[in-house]
Design a protein around this motif. Structure first.
Motif, short mmCIF file in Angstrom:
data_model
loop_
_atom_site.label_atom_id
_atom_site.label_comp_id
_atom_site.label_asym_id
_atom_site.label_seq_id
_atom_site.Cartn_x
_atom_site.Cartn_y
_atom_site.Cartn_z
N SER A 99 -3.42 6.52 -8.23
CA SER A 99 -4.62 5.81 -8.68
C SER A 99 -5.46 5.37 -7.49
CB SER A 99 -4.23 4.60 -9.53
OG SER A 99 -5.34 3.76 -9.73
N LEU A 100 -6.68 5.90 -7.39
CA LEU A 100 -7.57 5.49 -6.30
C LEU A 100 -7.95 4.02 -6.42
CD1 LEU A 100 -9.94 8.59 -6.02
CD2 LEU A 100 -8.09 7.92 -4.48
N MET A 101 -8.08 3.54 -7.65
CA MET A 101 -8.42 2.14 -7.87
C MET A 101 -7.31 1.23 -7.32
SD MET A 101 -10.36 -0.27 -8.79
CE MET A 101 -11.67 0.49 -9.71
N TRP A 102 -6.04 1.62 -7.60
CA TRP A 102 -4.95 0.78 -7.11
C TRP A 102 -4.80 0.88 -5.60
CZ3 TRP A 102 -3.33 -3.41 -8.82
CH2 TRP A 102 -2.18 -4.02 -8.27
N ARG A 103 -5.16 2.02 -5.02
CA ARG A 103 -5.17 2.13 -3.55
C ARG A 103 -6.19 1.15 -2.97
NH1 ARG A 103 -4.29 8.10 -0.96
NH2 ARG A 103 -2.66 8.81 -2.37
N PHE A 104 -7.33 1.05 -3.63
CA PHE A 104 -8.37 0.12 -3.17
C PHE A 104 -7.86 -1.32 -3.27
CE2 PHE A 104 -11.92 -2.73 -4.25
CZ PHE A 104 -12.69 -2.58 -3.11
N TYR B 264 0.87 -1.18 0.00
CA TYR B 264 0.00 0.00 0.00
C TYR B 264 0.91 1.23 0.00
CZ TYR B 264 -3.74 3.23 1.11
OH TYR B 264 -4.66 4.27 1.06
N TYR C 27 1.45 5.22 -0.03
CA TYR C 27 0.67 6.37 0.45
C TYR C 27 0.35 7.38 -0.64
CZ TYR C 27 1.70 4.79 5.22
OH TYR C 27 1.78 4.06 6.39
N ASN C 28 1.31 7.68 -1.49
CA ASN C 28 1.09 8.71 -2.51
C ASN C 28 0.71 8.12 -3.87
OD1 ASN C 28 3.54 7.62 -3.18
ND2 ASN C 28 4.65 9.58 -3.32
N GLU C 29 0.19 6.90 -3.88
CA GLU C 29 -0.25 6.27 -5.13
C GLU C 29 -1.36 7.13 -5.76
OE1 GLU C 29 -1.11 4.43 -8.28
OE2 GLU C 29 0.45 3.48 -7.08
#
Length: 198
Positions: free
Chosen positions: A30-35, A24, A26-28
């Motif tokens: 893509s919201l999808m990839w954070r999910f 995970y 933190y500054n990724e």
């Protein structure tokens, strides 16, 4: 069994993906990839020592909780809940840390949640029950100290996640394993003994 399946998934993730893919971050952007990484980070690890260390510590507690819940689905949901609580707690600690880490990887936060639930919810012979509570208090105090220390002197261990998992496990135990107000109050009274007197 879910416990064995989680270990196998951890092995496969190390064989098939680099840790930077499943962590995970933190500054990724893509919201999808954070999910997606919200789930992948708690079943993947930074290396073989990380994986084996977590599961050598966690196997007894995980097997016991899975048996106690009598449902693989319930155990998986509970494991994910603990992992989520651990991640959120670590994010909170990292917001105040002097050195900002890139992200989080490993199932130790979720495993500490399982540990907290088992130690808090254990019922049996009085000496063993008291030993379980003493061990739980020891884990909470040491991980809280380590998390505080990590704010200025990072040691590369997500102690905030461990603490968040433990506290989520205590809450879960009081709500689902042995409901009732007395157990949590007893734990708080035990913790007060370690606090400095005014």
């Amino acid at each position: 069994m879910a416990t064995v399946s989680l270990f196998i998934i951890g092995v496969l993730s190390l064989l098939l993906f680099p840790p930077t893919t499943t962590a995970y971050i933190y500054n990724e952007p893509s919201l999808m990839w954070r999910f997606v990484s919200f789930f992948t980070h708690m079943v993947s690890h930074g290396g073989w020592a990380h994986l084996l260390g977590n599961f050598m510590f966690g196997f007894p507690y995980m097997f016991y909780l899975e048996y106690k819940l009598k449902s693989t689905k319930k155990f998986i949901r509970t494991f994910v809940f603990f992992g989520g609580a651990a991640l959120l707690t670590q994010i909170l600690f990292d917001m105040f840390a002097l050195f900002k880490p890139l992200g989080l990887i490993g199932s130790s936060g979720a495993i500490f949640g399982v540990t907290g639930a088992v130690l808090m919810g254990y019922r049996g012979p009085k000496p063993i029950e008291l030993t379980a509570k003493a061990l739980l208090i020891f884990h909470i105090v040491t991980q809280a100290q380590a998390a505080y220390y990590n704010l200025t002197y990072p040691i590369g261990v997500a102690s905030g996640a461990h603490l968040g998992g433990l506290l989520a496990g205590v809450w879960f135990s009081n709500r689902h394993l042995n409901p009732g107000p007395n157990h949590f109050q007893k734990l708080l009274r035990g913790l007060r003994r370690f606090l400095p007197k005014r």
